[in-house]
Design a protein around this motif. Structure first.
Motif, short mmCIF file in Angstrom:
data_model
loop_
_atom_site.label_atom_id
_atom_site.label_comp_id
_atom_site.label_asym_id
_atom_site.label_seq_id
_atom_site.Cartn_x
_atom_site.Cartn_y
_atom_site.Cartn_z
N HIS A 117 0.82 -1.20 0.00
CA HIS A 117 0.00 0.00 0.00
C HIS A 117 0.86 1.26 0.00
O HIS A 117 2.00 1.24 0.48
N LYS A 119 1.54 5.29 1.19
CA LYS A 119 1.39 6.00 2.46
C LYS A 119 0.20 6.95 2.37
O LYS A 119 0.09 7.73 1.41
N THR A 120 -0.69 6.89 3.36
CA THR A 120 -1.88 7.75 3.40
C THR A 120 -2.11 8.24 4.82
O THR A 120 -1.56 7.69 5.78
N GLU A 121 -2.94 9.27 4.97
CA GLU A 121 -3.30 9.78 6.28
C GLU A 121 -4.72 10.35 6.22
O GLU A 121 -5.18 10.82 5.17
N LEU A 132 -9.26 10.93 2.93
CA LEU A 132 -7.97 10.24 2.90
C LEU A 132 -7.02 11.04 2.02
O LEU A 132 -7.33 11.33 0.86
N ALA A 134 -3.03 11.67 0.39
CA ALA A 134 -1.82 10.97 -0.04
C ALA A 134 -0.66 11.37 0.86
O ALA A 134 -0.40 12.56 1.08
N VAL A 144 -2.78 2.00 -4.58
CA VAL A 144 -2.85 2.87 -3.41
C VAL A 144 -3.17 2.07 -2.16
O VAL A 144 -2.40 2.08 -1.19
N THR A 191 -8.06 2.35 6.45
CA THR A 191 -8.24 3.77 6.16
C THR A 191 -8.86 4.02 4.78
O THR A 191 -9.24 5.16 4.48
N SER A 192 -9.00 3.00 3.96
CA SER A 192 -9.65 3.18 2.66
C SER A 192 -11.11 3.58 2.81
O SER A 192 -11.70 4.11 1.86
N CYS A 203 -8.39 8.72 -8.52
CA CYS A 203 -8.20 7.28 -8.33
C CYS A 203 -9.38 6.52 -8.95
O CYS A 203 -10.44 7.11 -9.20
N GLU A 229 -6.01 15.20 -1.60
CA GLU A 229 -7.05 14.25 -1.20
C GLU A 229 -7.25 13.18 -2.27
O GLU A 229 -7.26 13.48 -3.47
N LEU A 230 -7.42 11.94 -1.83
CA LEU A 230 -7.65 10.81 -2.73
C LEU A 230 -9.15 10.61 -2.89
O LEU A 230 -9.88 10.51 -1.90
#
Length: 564
Positions: A117, A119-121, A132, A134, A144, A191-192, A203, A229-230
């Motif tokens: 995966h 890195k995301t936050e 979420l 990037a 992702v 977190t998805s 995405c 933002e994703l």
């Protein structure tokens, strides 16, 4: 009282500790907030971390050799194999299995299995609530994250949705997995679950077959900078056809104003305005519980599943809602396979663009041996029959025979009568495709070849018409003279070169007009008892058995089937 457990001689299903733990969890659910619920007096709610999907209504499938197709990749020196789009498995969104992949452990087509995966936050995203972001720069096509949660069926989906509505939950985290199955990431997931919708997303959703199970992955559509933002377009994956469209707050220049209207039957009534961002509770992630992922079904769930439906106690929290009456036009439904086919086919449901070839091949992964997918499988086969010209050559080039091989294997494993028309239609597709013997001989899974599957399964099928179709198919491509008595295929024998004596005999026979002249060194098959006629004399008597032998030998030389 169940009399089977009235005696201590029969061991109970759960230990005392397991029963106490289950009772404590049940009491806690009744007395206090559970997962996904807000804490009184606090602006937060809890959800549990999962690394992989948790199957609620069934056991996790295992990998079968008949469902595995080896790619033709070769490991480059000092590199990673199966990393390009030329990989036969990657092309149709199927991850390789190390045991069957030529590249082994260094295969680059195992991103789901290895958890690669990005890195995301999680951060606040304005009126949309939390989103979420990037955590690093992403490139187009990069994996992702996988969307994980509880795998549930349609019945559990309806019950959970009613429960979430009753407690006033604003956001849902359902994702359509395949026919009759959904992923619910409300109380358990990763977190998805914080992916928001956008009419101009960066995405996309891709559904991959991983270890015999369908998985959902998020992939970057373009270059994404860290901190951005994703988003993805919810479209079919997040909405059922009975849901009301919701107002969209993506803010894109091409914003449609609403999300969830996936077809002409969707309601045009839009949900009310969303509350301000300040009322959105803070998500609190609980650490992962290994038991949730390792045990697909708890002992209490298995005990309930064995009881007949009439003996099951009704749910105390929320009763199953009675479906509301709908107008006649709203009853028409469209499956995900049909919805996606309409995007790549013309009005006749024929593929006319090369991009549609890959889409059709990938949609075969969404059907299996369940009765719920029979109609989708029939539509896919009809699409192949409606396609003509060079697009059919593209299908053969992209190994459509692998998907048809899997169709035969899955349909043969089902005892339902609805699968017989599917198998017959598969042979119609075989006749429609521009195939060669090499294509048929090269198609094989990890267990057997396509021809071996047809002989093993269909020649012994209980349906007479299907047996005849299978036999006619084998006779068309591999006539009887090229088959041994045990039924296995073999290459026809090489022709024996003529000797000078035979050539002289043929020349003399043509000059004398006496038919065939025999050579003593190499007599012809079936004419050993004939006398050589004298020059200019009448021909000798003809043996009927010898004539039949001669005709069969001539038919074998021309490659015709044995008509005897």
């Amino acid at each position: 009282t169940d009399q089977r457990y009235a005696s201590c001689a029969v061991a109970q299903e759960c230990s005392e500790e397991e029963i106490d733990a289950e009772m404590q969890r049940a009491e806690g659910a009744l007395q206090g907030p559970g997962l996904g619920e807000g804490v009184p007096g606090h602006t937060s709610y809890r959800w549990q971390m999962l690394r992989r999907n948790n199957f609620v209504h069934r056991e996790r499938r295992t990998v079968r050799a008949c469902d595995v197709f080896e790619c033709e990749c070769r490991l480059p020196p000092g590199g990673c194999g199966c990393a390009s789009a030329a990989c036969a498995n990657r092309m149709v969104y199927v991850e390789c299995i190390s045991e069957y992949c030529p590249c082994g452990e260094v295969c680059g087509n195992q991103r789901f299995q290895k958890g690669q995966h990005a890195k995301t936050e999680v951060k606040r995203a304005g009126r949309k609530g939390f989103g979420l972001m990037a955590g690093e720069d992403l490139r187009p096509g990069q994996f992702v994250i996988e969307y994980v949660g509880d795998i549930i069926d349609e019945e559990e989906y309806a019950v959970r949705k009613a429960a979430y509505l009753e407690r006033g939950q604003r956001h849902f985290y359902f994702m359509s997995l395949q026919a009759g199955e959904f992923i619910d990431a409300c109380e358990r997931g990763n977190t998805s679950r914080f992916f928001n919708h956008s009419c101009d997303p960066n995405c996309e959703v891709q559904k991959w077959t991983v270890g015999g199970e369908m998985c959902i992955g998020m992939f970057a559509l373009r270059d994404i900078r860290a901190g951005e933002e994703l988003t993805f377009d919810y479209n079919f994956e997040r909405f059922s056809q009975d849901d009301k469209p919701m107002r969209c707050y993506c803010g894109a220049a091409n914003c449609r104003g609403m999300l969830g209207a996936i077809n002409e039957f969707a309601s045009l009534q839009v949900e009310e305005e969303a509350p301000p961002d300040e009322q959105e509770p803070e998500p609190v992630m609980l650490p992962e519980d290994p038991r949730a992922a390792e045990a697909p079904l708890s002992p209490l769930v298995r005990r309930r599943a064995r009881k007949p439906a009439s003996a099951r106690a009704p749910r105390a929290s929320v009763p199953k809602p009675r479906p509301a009456a709908k107008p006649a036009a709203a009853k028409a439904r469209i499956s995900e396979v049909e919805y996606l086919l309409r995007q790549v086919c013309n009005s006749s449901m024929a593929v006319v663009q090369p991009e549609g070839v890959h889409t059709v091949l990938r949609l075969f992964n969404l059907v299996d041996d369940r009765a719920a997918t029979t109609r989708d499988l029939s539509i896919l086969l009809d699409t192949l029959l409606q396609t003509h010209g060079h697009m059919l050559q593209e299908f053969v080039k992209c190994m459509v025979l692998r998907q048809l091989h899997k169709t035969i294997t899955q349909s043969s494993a089902s005892d339902g009568p609805t699968r017989v028309p599917i198998l017959r239609k598969t042979f119609d597709v075989f006749d429609h495709l521009p195939l060669t013997k090499m294509h048929l001989l090269a198609t094989k899974n990890a267990q057997e070849t396509l021809l071996e599957t047809i002989k093993r399964v269909l020649l012994q099928h209980r349906d007479t018409g299907l047996r005849l179709r299978a036999r006619a198919f084998l006779e068309k491509w591999f006539p009887r003279p090229s088959r041994r008595s045990d039924g296995l295929l073999r290459e026809p024998p090489l022709p024996v070169p003529s000797t000078p004596t035979q050539e002289q005999g043929r020349a003399g026979a043509m000059q004398a007009g006496a038919g065939f002249v025999r050579s003593a060194a190499a007599p012809s098959r079936g004419f050993a008892h004939h006398q050589q006629p004298a020059a200019g004399g009448p021909p000798g008597p003809r043996d009927p058995a010898a004539m039949e032998d001669r005709l069969l030998a001539a038919a074998g030389a021309r490659g015709e089937p044995d008509r005897a």
